[in-house]
Design a protein around this motif. Structure first.
Motif, PDB file in Angstrom:
ATOM      1  N   GLU A  96       0.821  -1.208   0.000  1.00  0.00           N
ATOM      2  CA  GLU A  96       0.000   0.000   0.000  1.00  0.00           C
ATOM      3  C   GLU A  96       0.854   1.258   0.000  1.00  0.00           C
ATOM      4  N   ASP A 101      -2.890  -1.449  -5.266  1.00  0.00           N
ATOM      5  CA  ASP A 101      -4.224  -1.849  -4.786  1.00  0.00           C
ATOM      6  C   ASP A 101      -4.260  -3.379  -4.801  1.00  0.00           C
ATOM      7  N   LEU A 127      -7.031  -1.398   9.173  1.00  0.00           N
ATOM      8  CA  LEU A 127      -7.260  -2.026   7.863  1.00  0.00           C
ATOM      9  C   LEU A 127      -8.641  -1.701   7.316  1.00  0.00           C
ATOM     10  N   THR A 130      -8.754  -1.404   3.600  1.00  0.00           N
ATOM     11  CA  THR A 130      -8.648  -2.710   2.953  1.00  0.00           C
ATOM     12  C   THR A 130      -9.987  -3.448   3.041  1.00  0.00           C
TER      13      THR A 130
END
Length: 579
Positions: A96, A101, A127, A130
């Motif tokens: 990241e 990505d 996260l 994510t």
């Protein structure tokens, strides 16, 4: 095979597999493990499901076939369809930091789930981005506090190998059992019964165009299967729109699967399975394919036995139709020994194909195969109606002896024959030969079969001339056409029509067909002008004008009965095709 990390990303390492010695088809069809089962592994104890795929519940519906480690961010993510991709939290952070990505890349590569290790519950909120991307791309995201990535991959690999081994053992055992069924003398019904037990549903063997030859399963399972939209109103499996192999999980058709039964390069039918409470998986389809080889063995065995029996049956029926079967009592005994009952009122039915096999572009093998399928279709349809009725195929025709009630009229007989014709012809059934059908008068004794056979041949020939291909005609319905069909030279009949009808014999002028219709109805109503006008929806004066025009062309048929008879015969001949 498993993927492990190095500095360049993902790296493949060859590892022993229970499927390695199997064919490529076996390796491709072995199913994986559900995410729910993998989460029960010791190395995944304490794992948290942060997000799930939109079409599964709690991520448990995802099916995984591999496990791999995501390495350093210097390389692009390779294809990883069905993988559980494991990545340490610090490696994910490095990706990241460099603007990668990871979730989008894994989704594009086909990953089945993403497991991030080294994520304590207290830091899980870090996260969040994510998690949102995983939800957006539909990839289950799992978080594990601690955990050794290599240990996770190794244990998942072991579970998958155990699963593959169990699947192959199950398929091999099922195949052995099915082969034993056939070698012990069992048929397609026994095969379907065993297969339905293995799969927990219903199993069927059909012809290549979907006619059910054998089926087994619980009454509930069979009823549910036949209620599906893949069957038409006649009970035929509509194979033209049914895919062969696996279906996408979760779709309305995923609970059924079809595979082809092939032996010697020829298709002998289809093997179908239906379950209600789950989707049939790839390994279920592989089991079906193994069962299909056993079904091919059973079918070829039955065909070998049937070929010998058919030879003797064909010889007897040919002799009976030619009047060479001996005394009636001897013929009855011989027929009974062959499994036929001809000691009852019968009509002879001839189904004749109109493809010119001598001048066709098909190969001789293709013609033979088509005719055999045509004969089998009649045999199967008749077996449902009357298992002891004689049915045999000869060259381009099939001859069947229909049992009828002693007092049955022509309409009753034709309805009964028409039902079987519709079954044989099918609703869009693939592979059927086009044919016309002729029906004789009833006979009481085998001695009368030659006469009935000639009647059926006349009916099929004249019926085709009158009504075109696909006609069904009874001998008693032929009327005057029976006599006209006896004229050996069609050229004489054509000359007769041209002399009698003159310019009305052809359709060079559109009005000629209308005038012939007017003349025909006038003769049929015995020159009743008012009734003819009513039937034709003409004004009375309009019809009088037409009659005058017809008399100028043909002569005074309204007052000359001999001329009317000549015109009536000419109109009948004109209706016959091929004249």
């Amino acid at each position: 095979m498993v993927n492990v990390a190095n500095d360049r990303g993902l790296r493949d390492v060859e590892l022993p597999s229970a499927a390695a010695a199997a064919s490529p088809a076996v390796r491709e069809l072995v199913a994986g493990l559900s995410l729910e089962r993998l989460l029960a592994l010791p190395s995944l104890a304490g794992v948290r499901v942060a997000t799930t795929a939109p079409d599964v519940s709690a991520g448990a519906g995802a099916v995984l076939t591999r496990a791999s480690l995501l390495g350093a961010p210097q390389a692009s993510v390779p294809p990883c369809a069905g993988h559980l991709v494991v990545v340490p939290a610090d490696v994910l952070a490095r990706h990241e930091a460099q603007g990668h990505d990871v979730v989008a890349a894994l989704a594009s590569a086909g990953a089945g789930a993403l497991l991030v290790t080294g994520v304590p519950a207290a830091t899980a909120d870090e996260l969040e981005a994510t998690r949102e991307r995983a939800a957006l791309h539909g990839i289950p995201l799992l978080l594990l506090d601690g955990g050794e990535p290599d240990a996770v991959v190794t244990e998942v690999l072991g579970a998958l190998l155990d699963q593959q081994t169990a699947i192959l053992a199950r398929v091999d055992e099922a195949h052995r059992i099915l082969v034993d069924v056939v070698l012990a003398g069992g048929g397609l019904e026994d095969l379907c019964e065993r297969l339905a037990g293995f799969l927990g549903g219903a199993a069927m063997v059909t012809s290549t165009d979907g006619r059910v030859l054998a089926e087994a399963g619980s009454e509930q399972a069979l009823t549910a299967a036949h209620a599906l939209d893949c069957f038409d109103r006649t009970g035929r499996l509509v194979t033209e729109r049914e895919a062969v192999g696996t279906r996408p999980p979760g779709t309305p058709v995923s609970g059924r699967a079809l595979v082809r039964i092939v032996a010697g390069g020829l298709g002998h039918g289809l093997l179908a399975a239906f379950v209600q409470d789950r989707s049939l998986t790839a390994d279920d389809v592989h089991l079906l394919e193994r069962a299909a080889t056993v079904a091919a063995l059973a079918i070829t065995k039955e065909q070998a036995v049937s070929a010998v029996e058919s030879k003797y049956r064909a010889e007897f029926l040919r002799d009976a139709l030619a009047g060479r079967a001996g005394a009636p009592a001897e013929a009855l005994l011989h027929a009974a020994a062959l499994g036929w009952d001809i000691d009852r009122p019968l009509v002879v039915v001839v189904a004749e194909t109109y493809e010119d096999d001598e001048h066709t572009t098909r190969t001789s093998e293709e013609v033979t195969d088509l005719q055999q399928r045509f004969s089998r279709a009649w045999s199967r349809a008749m077996a449902v109606r009357d298992p002891r009725a004689p049915v045999m195929g000869f060259s381009q025709e099939v001859v069947a002896l229909f049992a009828v009630p002693g007092d049955a009229d022509t309409d009753t007989v034709m309805r009964s024959v028409g039902e079987v014709v519709r079954v044989v012809r099918g609703d869009g059934g693939g592979g059927r030969r086009t044919f016309s059908t002729g029906v004789s008068r009833p006979v009481e004794s085998p001695a009368d079969l030659p006469r009935a056979y000639e009647e059926a041949l006349s009916a099929v020939s004249v019926g085709r001339q009158l009504n075109g291909d696909g006609s069904v005609a009874h001998f008693d319905q032929l009327g005057i056409y029976r006599l006209l069909a006896l004229v050996p030279d069609s050229a004489d009949l054509r000359r007769f029509v041209e002399e009698a009808l003159g310019p009305l014999a052809d359709d060079d002028v559109p009005e000629h067909a209308d005038l012939r219709t007017t003349l025909s109805i006038l003769i049929d109503t015995n020159m009743n002008v008012a009734e003819t006008a009513r039937l034709l929806f003409f004004h009375y004066n309009t019809l009088r004008y037409r009659i005058a025009k017809l008399e100028r062309m043909l002569g005074p048929f309204t007052t000359d009965p001999q001329l009317r008879l000549k015109l009536a015969l000419a109109l009948k001949v004109h209706q016959m095709r091929g004249i």
